[in-house]
Design a protein around this motif. Structure first.
Motif, PDB file in Angstrom:
ATOM      1  N   PHE A 338       0.841  -1.204   0.000  1.00 41.16           N
ATOM      2  CA  PHE A 338       0.000   0.000   0.000  1.00 41.16           C
ATOM      3  C   PHE A 338       0.875   1.253   0.000  1.00 41.16           C
ATOM      4  CE2 PHE A 338      -2.222   3.326   2.366  1.00 41.16           C
ATOM      5  CZ  PHE A 338      -3.473   3.351   1.768  1.00 41.16           C
ATOM      6  N   ILE A 339       1.873   1.263   0.892  1.00 40.72           N
ATOM      7  CA  ILE A 339       2.753   2.426   1.008  1.00 40.72           C
ATOM      8  C   ILE A 339       3.512   2.664  -0.288  1.00 40.72           C
ATOM      9  CG2 ILE A 339       4.822   3.304   2.166  1.00 40.72           C
ATOM     10  CD1 ILE A 339       3.872   1.657   4.618  1.00 40.72           C
ATOM     11  N   ASN A 340       4.049   1.579  -0.813  1.00 41.30           N
ATOM     12  CA  ASN A 340       4.809   1.665  -2.049  1.00 41.30           C
ATOM     13  C   ASN A 340       3.989   2.254  -3.174  1.00 41.30           C
ATOM     14  OD1 ASN A 340       7.343   1.034  -2.948  1.00 41.30           O
ATOM     15  ND2 ASN A 340       7.143  -1.069  -2.231  1.00 41.30           N
ATOM     16  N   GLY A 341       2.770   1.751  -3.283  1.00 43.40           N
ATOM     17  CA  GLY A 341       1.890   2.201  -4.345  1.00 43.40           C
ATOM     18  C   GLY A 341       1.533   3.662  -4.174  1.00 43.40           C
ATOM     19  N   MET A 342       1.232   4.027  -2.924  1.00 45.36           N
ATOM     20  CA  MET A 342       0.862   5.401  -2.627  1.00 45.36           C
ATOM     21  C   MET A 342       2.020   6.333  -2.941  1.00 45.36           C
ATOM     22  SD  MET A 342      -0.431   6.458   1.045  1.00 45.36           S
ATOM     23  CE  MET A 342       1.145   6.312   1.844  1.00 45.36           C
ATOM     24  N   LEU A 343       3.217   5.958  -2.497  1.00 42.62           N
ATOM     25  CA  LEU A 343       4.380   6.811  -2.728  1.00 42.62           C
ATOM     26  C   LEU A 343       4.633   6.976  -4.216  1.00 42.62           C
ATOM     27  CD1 LEU A 343       6.869   5.741   0.059  1.00 42.62           C
ATOM     28  CD2 LEU A 343       5.444   7.776  -0.065  1.00 42.62           C
ATOM     29  N   HIS A 344       4.417   5.883  -4.933  1.00 39.94           N
ATOM     30  CA  HIS A 344       4.641   5.949  -6.364  1.00 39.94           C
ATOM     31  C   HIS A 344       3.795   7.045  -6.998  1.00 39.94           C
ATOM     32  CE1 HIS A 344       6.288   3.926  -9.892  1.00 39.94           C
ATOM     33  NE2 HIS A 344       5.216   4.380 -10.506  1.00 39.94           N
ATOM     34  N   GLU A 345       2.606   7.258  -6.436  1.00 39.32           N
ATOM     35  CA  GLU A 345       1.720   8.256  -7.021  1.00 39.32           C
ATOM     36  C   GLU A 345       1.963   9.670  -6.509  1.00 39.32           C
ATOM     37  OE1 GLU A 345      -2.257   7.428  -7.791  1.00 39.32           O
ATOM     38  OE2 GLU A 345      -1.957   5.288  -8.078  1.00 39.32           O
ATOM     39  N   VAL A 346       2.528   9.829  -5.312  1.00 40.04           N
ATOM     40  CA  VAL A 346       2.617  11.182  -4.764  1.00 40.04           C
ATOM     41  C   VAL A 346       4.040  11.736  -4.727  1.00 40.04           C
ATOM     42  CG1 VAL A 346       0.566  10.839  -3.345  1.00 40.04           C
ATOM     43  CG2 VAL A 346       2.814  10.482  -2.342  1.00 40.04           C
ATOM     44  N   ILE A 347       5.026  10.913  -4.971  1.00 42.14           N
ATOM     45  CA  ILE A 347       6.393  11.359  -4.764  1.00 42.14           C
ATOM     46  C   ILE A 347       7.118  11.561  -6.095  1.00 42.14           C
ATOM     47  CG2 ILE A 347       7.946   9.372  -4.718  1.00 42.14           C
ATOM     48  CD1 ILE A 347       8.614  10.088  -1.874  1.00 42.14           C
ATOM     49  N   THR A 348       7.902  12.631  -6.169  1.00 44.61           N
ATOM     50  CA  THR A 348       8.827  12.728  -7.302  1.00 44.61           C
ATOM     51  C   THR A 348      10.199  13.017  -6.728  1.00 44.61           C
ATOM     52  OG1 THR A 348       8.069  15.002  -7.503  1.00 44.61           O
ATOM     53  CG2 THR A 348       7.327  13.474  -9.189  1.00 44.61           C
ATOM     54  N   ARG A 349      11.206  12.411  -7.294  1.00 41.15           N
ATOM     55  CA  ARG A 349      12.568  12.635  -6.816  1.00 41.15           C
ATOM     56  C   ARG A 349      13.378  13.214  -7.949  1.00 41.15           C
ATOM     57  NH1 ARG A 349      11.962   7.719  -3.881  1.00 41.15           N
ATOM     58  NH2 ARG A 349      11.951   8.183  -1.665  1.00 41.15           N
ATOM     59  N   THR A 350      14.062  14.295  -7.663  1.00 40.73           N
ATOM     60  CA  THR A 350      14.888  14.864  -8.716  1.00 40.73           C
ATOM     61  C   THR A 350      16.320  14.367  -8.624  1.00 40.73           C
ATOM     62  OG1 THR A 350      15.099  16.790  -7.322  1.00 40.73           O
ATOM     63  CG2 THR A 350      13.528  16.931  -9.120  1.00 40.73           C
ATOM     64  N   ALA A 351      16.750  14.089  -7.391  1.00 41.40           N
ATOM     65  CA  ALA A 351      18.126  13.606  -7.250  1.00 41.40           C
ATOM     66  C   ALA A 351      18.103  12.103  -7.046  1.00 41.40           C
ATOM     67  CB  ALA A 351      18.795  14.282  -6.065  1.00 41.40           C
ATOM     68  N   GLU A 352      19.198  11.471  -7.401  1.00 37.44           N
ATOM     69  CA  GLU A 352      19.291  10.029  -7.226  1.00 37.44           C
ATOM     70  C   GLU A 352      19.526   9.704  -5.762  1.00 37.44           C
ATOM     71  OE1 GLU A 352      18.974   7.578  -9.545  1.00 37.44           O
ATOM     72  OE2 GLU A 352      18.318   9.230 -10.829  1.00 37.44           O
ATOM     73  N   SER A 353      18.790   8.742  -5.281  1.00 42.50           N
ATOM     74  CA  SER A 353      19.132   8.233  -3.961  1.00 42.50           C
ATOM     75  C   SER A 353      19.416   6.755  -4.154  1.00 42.50           C
ATOM     76  CB  SER A 353      17.965   8.442  -3.006  1.00 42.50           C
ATOM     77  OG  SER A 353      16.781   7.963  -3.594  1.00 42.50           O
ATOM     78  N   HIS A 354      19.970   6.130  -3.161  1.00 45.40           N
ATOM     79  CA  HIS A 354      20.303   4.732  -3.412  1.00 45.40           C
ATOM     80  C   HIS A 354      19.018   3.906  -3.440  1.00 45.40           C
ATOM     81  CE1 HIS A 354      19.976   4.002   0.932  1.00 45.40           C
ATOM     82  NE2 HIS A 354      19.775   2.780   0.577  1.00 45.40           N
ATOM     83  N   LEU A 355      18.990   2.958  -4.331  1.00 42.36           N
ATOM     84  CA  LEU A 355      17.764   2.214  -4.568  1.00 42.36           C
ATOM     85  C   LEU A 355      17.908   0.778  -4.108  1.00 42.36           C
ATOM     86  CD1 LEU A 355      16.981   3.419  -8.174  1.00 42.36           C
ATOM     87  CD2 LEU A 355      15.736   4.020  -6.116  1.00 42.36           C
ATOM     88  N   LYS A 356      16.785   0.245  -3.631  1.00 44.11           N
ATOM     89  CA  LYS A 356      16.790  -1.172  -3.284  1.00 44.11           C
ATOM     90  C   LYS A 356      16.539  -1.969  -4.551  1.00 44.11           C
ATOM     91  CE  LYS A 356      13.494  -1.021  -0.535  1.00 44.11           C
ATOM     92  NZ  LYS A 356      12.386  -1.337   0.316  1.00 44.11           N
ATOM     93  N   ALA A 357      16.793  -3.266  -4.453  1.00 48.19           N
ATOM     94  CA  ALA A 357      16.640  -4.107  -5.645  1.00 48.19           C
ATOM     95  C   ALA A 357      15.242  -3.983  -6.237  1.00 48.19           C
ATOM     96  CB  ALA A 357      16.932  -5.557  -5.288  1.00 48.19           C
ATOM     97  N   SER A 358      14.224  -4.002  -5.358  1.00 51.94           N
ATOM     98  CA  SER A 358      12.869  -4.000  -5.905  1.00 51.94           C
ATOM     99  C   SER A 358      12.553  -2.650  -6.552  1.00 51.94           C
ATOM    100  CB  SER A 358      11.843  -4.367  -4.834  1.00 51.94           C
ATOM    101  OG  SER A 358      11.426  -3.242  -4.134  1.00 51.94           O
ATOM    102  N   ASP A 359      13.150  -1.573  -6.000  1.00 51.76           N
ATOM    103  CA  ASP A 359      12.967  -0.267  -6.652  1.00 51.76           C
ATOM    104  C   ASP A 359      13.610  -0.270  -8.019  1.00 51.76           C
ATOM    105  OD1 ASP A 359      11.628   0.790  -4.525  1.00 51.76           O
ATOM    106  OD2 ASP A 359      13.452   1.509  -3.549  1.00 51.76           O
ATOM    107  N   MET A 360      14.751  -0.942  -8.074  1.00 50.44           N
ATOM    108  CA  MET A 360      15.481  -0.965  -9.327  1.00 50.44           C
ATOM    109  C   MET A 360      14.691  -1.732 -10.386  1.00 50.44           C
ATOM    110  SD  MET A 360      19.269  -0.560  -8.275  1.00 50.44           S
ATOM    111  CE  MET A 360      19.860  -2.178  -8.025  1.00 50.44           C
TER     112      MET A 360
END
Ligand code: GDP
Ligand code: MG
Length: 762
Positions: A338-360
């Motif tokens: 739920f959190i992942n899905g929600m964040l996907h819709e409300v968040i934008t990132r301009t700078a790179e942060s380190h990503l987990k495998a599933s994010d990748m």
């Protein structure tokens, strides 16, 4: 209550008109404006000069300051106390915010145990006296450590008026886990996105409006160390408190299996509701399913709990056996989804942060450009491998059937009714359905891989934009995909869609998603009339066509019948998991077994009936065209003739109303019956290929076969699907609507394909 002049009254307080001074003329003038003693008004401006503006029954009125001096009002002074609790993960900045709010200087640090003592402060905001409690840091509402017990007991038992969840916004996924649980407490909740300085450095931007729309909770950005956002936080706290009765309940959907168990638990809890009162029913049910010991103990002390505890043990075991994992793990997964899905819709990132495998992986898979081609590729691969892998096993079964038929045939009197019934009717009919077991099992196996791995949920995301174009939501896509397996559970899966219009649309288009039972018909006809190297593409084109028809229908339904916006809600992005073989086989077996069971019951009866109708009356003496079934088939032949179908196909199509698998069974019976003695040496495929009209033309051409497959794809949903449509839509009307429009569409599409194809020379 004290009496003052309107000109002196403080703005934004509630006032009651008491009397008007200055003689009758002025009084008359003001009462004509609606200023009658006893009316409530509220002043708007705060400057000491110019006209006085106030609100009366919602209307803005301005009068001269001299006039306002003549109006005596009473100030309603209502003392309002609110207790708020600061909740959050350790080190999210609760104590910093606490100090900012209350002004009390206290030590800010993160020594363990520093806030185990309940820290309190208070402040004045407008008419409100706000008491603030700084709770110890917790990660979830499951009480493991002493800190967690203290915090949880305060929230549950002291029931603050409002909760401020202090969230480390530079680490949202983890911090929001607690928020998802607080949401379920159904208490007023405000999120302080603290550490927003760090989040900003990382280039993170949150769309608060989208968040509010999706989750119904307000966000305030704060920097605890710099006292930023404190007044905005206070304002939001008071606003949320004032609107608390209007808060919309948003609940996380835990998936069909868990939701079913939660429903059972809630039902048994509801019987004792009076005793369980302090906690929201759903929350308590979730806790019991999670195996929360404190809550189980609580239930035990409060009520005669045997039934509830028995149910919770049953439910836990059921979930364990399905997922081969603890309910609490599955529930946690769904929350993160739920959190992942929600964040996907409300968040934008301009700078790179380190990503987990599933994010990748999600970067690629849920990518706006690559997502759809990948999805189509996965689908194509799936159907291709289903075909290739099930080819050999199907041959084995077919072989077995022929041997059995020959063996049984030899035991029975040659040419008798009973021999025909058993060999042609039962072994031929049911056998032709059983041949498709490998393909059905493969299909369910692949669907389970998509579901269990977490890819299915991603598909909802990929298609979300597109689905909005047809007036639906990405979430409606999952029932559509499940429809490839069987429309019955797929239509039941639409329960997660809250908006009634979205839901009905999704239900009505579902039967166009070609279910597993139609696959045998396609396999039979494709195998008979299309060369091996294009068979996969032909099959794919059918599924695709069904999908396109569903889209067109959705668009039309949304445009003319279910008008209006589609409601927003959060789509889950659960963590990727490598599906366990055990779970895959369990799912495959559970669903596939239903197919076998159907073959042994409904389909068996159908085949006996069809064969009998084809062998009777006895004086027809094996001349199929004089049998009862021929009469029925010929009766409807005029309607289907323009589609290139003869009466035998018509009969098969009618039998398919009961269940689509019977279509193949019926063809098996009809063609077996016609060939007379040597049917066991010829497969149904050959019989179809060789079948001719009385004038010698072949009945089936590849074109006619394709038109037939399209007709089967679109026409009338099977009885079980019709029944579930009636149940889920709550109306016979929608069921009949679905039956009739689907059949009409099927006729039109088959007509266009057959006649159009002939014009083009196929
Ligand atoms: P608590 O454990 O939730 O009570 O968190 P504290 O208020 O004790 O804060 C933990 C640490 O984070 C302290 O070192 C604070 O100075 C720091 N901190 C709090 N808020 C912020 C913020 O908004 N930005 C930054 N950069 N640091 C913060
Ligand atoms: Mg602290």
């Amino acid at each position: 209550m004290k009496k003052i002049r309107l000109s002196d009254a403080r703005p934004h307080t509630e006032l009651i008109l008491s009397e008007i001074e200055g003689g009758e003329a002025i009084e008359k003038k003001l009462t004509d404006m609606g200023l009658i003693p006893g009316e409530g008004i509220s002043k708007l401006d705060s400057s000491g000069k110019g006209p006085v503006i106030f609100l009366l029954k919602g209307a803005k009125i301005a009068i001269g300051r001299g006039m306002a001096d003549k109006i005596i009002v009473e100030e309603k002074i209502i003392k309002k106390n609110i207790t708020i609790a600061l909740v959050g993960n350790p080190n999210s900045g609760k104590t910093s915010i606490f100090n900012n709010l209350t002004g009390t200087r206290q030590h800010v640090g993160n020594y363990p145990g520093v806030t185990v003592e309940k820290k309190e402060g208070s402040l004045q905001y407008g008419d409100y006296t706000i008491r603030v409690i700084d709770l110890p840091g917790i990660y979830s509402l499951t009480a493991y450590s002493l800190d967690e017990v203290v915090a949880r007991n305060f929230i549950l038992d002291a029931k603050p008026d409002l909760i401020v969840d202090v969230v480390d916004s530079s680490n949202l996924e983890r911090n929001l886990y607690l928020a998802t649980q607080l949401m379920e407490l159904e208490m007023p909740l405000v999120l302080a996105f603290n550490m927003s300085d760090i989040a900003k450095l990382a280039g993170q931007h949150i769309d608060e409006d989208a968040f509010l729309r999706l989750v119904g909770i307000k966000i305030v950005h704060t920097v605890g160390t710099k006292n930023k956002g404190t007044s905005q936080l206070l304002k939001t706290i008071v606003e949320t408190y004032q609107q608390k009765d209007r808060i919309e309940k948003i609940s996380i959907n835990y998936g069909r299996e868990i939701e079913d168990e939660l429903l059972k638990l809630s039902r048994s809890l509801a019987k004792k509701e009076a005793l369980i009162k302090p906690y929201p029913l759903r929350w308590l049910a979730i806790k019991l399913l999670e195996g929360d010991k404190d809550m189980a103990d609580f239930v035990k002390t409060k009520v005669q709990a045997e039934e509830i505890l028995k149910q919770s043990a049953l439910s836990r075991n059921h979930i364990k056996s399905i997922f081969a994992d603890d309910p609490e793990t599955i529930i946690a997964d769904r929350r993160y989804g739920f959190i992942n899905g929600m964040l996907h819709e409300v968040i934008t990132r301009t700078a790179e942060s380190h990503l987990k495998a599933s994010d990748m992986i999600d970067r690629v898979v849920v990518n706006r450009i690559a997502g759809i081609p990948i999805f189509l590729g996965v689908m194509w691969l799936m159907f291709k491998s289903i075909f290739v892998l099930s080819e050999k096993p199907m041959e084995w079964i077919e072989h077995g059937q022929i041997i059995t038929a020959a063996f049984v045939s030899g035991l029975l009197p040659q040419g008798s009714f009973i021999q025909g019934l058993i060999v042609d009717g039962i072994i031929g009919g049911v056998g032709s359905v059983l041949v498709f077991i490998p393909i059905i099992f493969m299909l369910f196996f692949c669907m389970s891989i998509l579901e269990d791995s977490g890819y299915m949920a991603r598909i909802a995301f990929i298609v979300d934009k597109f689905m909005h174009k047809i007036g639906l939501h990405g979430r409606s896509f999952i029932p559509m995909l499940l429809g490839f397996g069987c429309n019955v559970p797929a239509i039941m899966a639409t329960r997660v869609i809250e908006s009634k219009k979205d839901r009905l649309t999704t239900i009505l288009i579902n039967p166009f998603m070609s279910c597993g039972a139609k696959l045998p018909i396609y396999t039979l006809l494709i195998g008979a009339f299309f060369s091996k190297n294009i068979s996969g593409n032909v099959l794919f084109s059918l599924y695709f066509l069904g999908f396109v028809m569903a889209i067109i229908m959705a668009k039309l339904l949304r445009k003319f019948i279910f008008t209006g916006e589609s409601a927003p809600f959060v789509m889950e992005l659960p963590p990727y998991r490598i599906p366990t073989l055990r779970a895959l086989f369990t799912h495959m077996w559970e669903r596939g077994w239903l197919y076998i069971k159907k073959a042994g019951t409904v389909i068996l009866l159908g085949c006996i009936l069809i064969w009998s109708l084809s062998a009777l009356p006895l004086h027809a003496q094996g001349d199929l065209s004089k049998s009862y079934i021929a009469k029925i088939g010929k009766f409807i032949e005029p309607v289907i003739k323009p589609l290139g179908f003869d009466w035998k196909i018509g009969t098969a199509l009618i039998s398919g109303i009961v269940a689509k698998e019977i279509v193949v069974g019926t063809l098996g019976v009809l063609y077996g019956a016609e060939e007379g003695g040597d049917k066991s040496s010829l497969s149904l495929r050959n019989a179809l290929r060789e079948d001719r009209h009385p004038d010698g033309r072949r009945v089936f051409t590849p074109l006619a076969a394709y038109a037939l497959m399209v007709f089967v794809l679109l026409y009338i949903p099977c009885l079980s699907t019709a029944a579930v449509i009636r149940k889920e839509s709550g109306s016979w009307g929608w069921m009949f609507f679905s039956i009739s429009y689907a059949t009409l569409m099927a006729w039109i599409a088959a007509f266009v394909i057959y006649q159009g194809g002939r014009l083009l020379g196929f």
